[in-house]
Write an enzyme that holds these catalytic residues in place. Structure first.
Site, PDB file in Angstrom:
ATOM      1  CB  SER A 138      -0.814 -28.335  13.920  1.00 55.55           C
ATOM      2  OG  SER A 138      -1.971 -28.090  14.685  1.00 55.55           O
ATOM      3  CE1 TYR A 150      -0.908 -25.066  18.391  1.00 55.76           C
ATOM      4  CE2 TYR A 150       0.379 -26.305  16.794  1.00 55.76           C
ATOM      5  CZ  TYR A 150      -0.821 -25.768  17.203  1.00 55.76           C
ATOM      6  OH  TYR A 150      -1.937 -25.928  16.424  1.00 55.76           O
ATOM      7  NE  ARG A 192      -6.728 -19.785  12.091  1.00 56.83           N
ATOM      8  CZ  ARG A 192      -6.214 -20.956  12.498  1.00 56.83           C
ATOM      9  NH1 ARG A 192      -6.379 -21.365  13.738  1.00 56.83           N
ATOM     10  NH2 ARG A 192      -5.544 -21.725  11.656  1.00 56.83           N
ATOM     11  CD  GLU A 205      -4.745 -24.494   6.465  1.00 60.67           C
ATOM     12  OE1 GLU A 205      -5.112 -25.167   7.437  1.00 60.67           O
ATOM     13  OE2 GLU A 205      -3.707 -24.726   5.814  1.00 60.67           O
ATOM     14  CG  ASN A 221      -8.543 -24.898  11.805  1.00 63.62           C
ATOM     15  OD1 ASN A 221      -9.368 -25.533  12.427  1.00 63.62           O
ATOM     16  ND2 ASN A 221      -7.245 -25.043  11.980  1.00 63.62           N
TER      17      ASN A 221
END
Length: 343
Positions: free
Chosen positions: A176, A246, A285, A301, A303
């Site tokens: 995040s 977010y 993902r 990356e 996830n």
């Protein structure tokens, strides 16, 4: 198996991604109320204690769980009573293989990747090393260890500054964009590394890509994953930080991404390669950076437990493929049960 499948939905936890986990779990619980799954929430507080079902439902409404609960030993009976566990605890102590190891010992089937893949994908440095060994393109980076930085900070900064600026500095084991900084000048590297080391004992310093485009591909499956359409993220902030990810309306998701078929096929192929090489299962993902000038895509990356709100890229990509949010959850449970009983 007769009757509704009993699912224990794990959320909360001790990591900095506690609130993100709560939001994902709240959305899953709401989406499964009328379906074929019997989902019960089990929320861990920031202290690592576990709430009752009623307390867990209240925590999901509140958006966090700070106090109360029982220790893990007392909560294990509720976990062991499930037909399957759906972990939605993002970050350390949930997404990094530790929780998966506990579930393996308890003999409880669970959604998502196992111990090895979870640990590898959470650790940015280890996953990069493995993918690089198999020829997948990566942005140049350096790994910084706390002990090396504390004993010789100038030498560490010099090594990182050999990469082309600006740089992204991020904890090796966190998601995040928490603890992450973008640094434009060498003078800022030391403070950025020190800040990231307050979150983890290992830090990754990456060379940035000028005018990079950011793409994401969602995957479903076990040994032969299926890749979704490619999504693209655009935003007005300097980089895709926590607030941009977010904060409502701060980023825009483009599904499908406006790219040609050749690039789409390349990204989907690389995503499936990463999924298999890292031994992922169920869902993942894979994020990419793309340099338009060089026409080169880089794996950023992987996830293993992506955000799971109805507006998250993972869920929206599958919705675009015709798999609704409730149906997606049911599919994940099916994939987990397939791993237990492949016949």
């Amino acid at each position: 198996m007769s009757g509704a499948t009993r699912v224990v939905l794990l959320a909360g936890g001790r990591s900095e991604e506690h609130e993100v986990s709560i939001v994902s779990a709240r959305c899953i619980l709401a989406a499964t109320e009328q379906g074929a799954l019997d989902v019960k929430p089990l929320v861990a507080t920031r202290e690592g204690r576990w709430l009752s079902e009623a307390e867990s439902r209240q925590a999901l409404q509140n958006g966090r769980a700070d106090r109360g609960g029982v220790d893990l030993g007392q909560a294990l009976s509720r976990i062991a009573d499930a037909d399957i566990v759906l972990p939605m605890i993002h970050g350390p102590y949930g997404e990094d293989g530790t929780l998966q190891g506990m579930l393996e010992i308890a003999g409880v089937p669970y959604v998502g990747s196992g111990v090895l893949a979870s640990a590898l994908c959470m650790d940015k440095a280890m996953s990069k090393d493995l993918l690089a060994r198999h020829g997948l393109p990566l942005v140049p980076y350096r790994l910084v260890r706390r002990d090396k930085f504390e004993s010789a900070p100038a030498r560490v900064v010099q090594a990182c500054a050999s990469l082309k600026p600006p740089w992204f500095v991020k904890p090796a084991n966190l998601g995040s964009s928490l603890g992450m900084s973008k640094v434009h000048h060498r003078e800022g590297l030391r403070a950025a590394i020190a800040h990231a080391l307050t979150f983890d004992r290992r830090v990754v310093v990456e060379q940035s890509i000028e005018r990079a485009r950011e793409f994401e591909v969602a995957l479903l499956g076990n040994h032969k994953p299926e890749a979704s359409a490619v999504g693209e993220i655009t935003y007005g902030s300097e980089y895709y930080d926590y607030e941009t990810k977010y904060g409502e309306g701060r980023a825009e998701l483009h599904i499908p991404a406006p790219i040609d078929d050749s690039l789409r096929t390349t990204l989907q192929s690389m995503a499936k390669q990463a999924f298999v090489l890292l031994d992922c299962a169920g869902l993942a993902r894979v994020d990419f950076l793309y340099c338009p000038e060089r026409r080169q895509a880089y794996v950023s990356e992987t996830n293993t437990l992506p955000g799971f709100t109805p507006t998250s890229m993972f869920t929206r990509l599958w919705d675009h493929q015709g798999l609704s949010y409730p149906a997606l959850i049911e599919r994940l449970v099916e994939l987990a049960l397939e791993r237990v009983d492949p016949d």
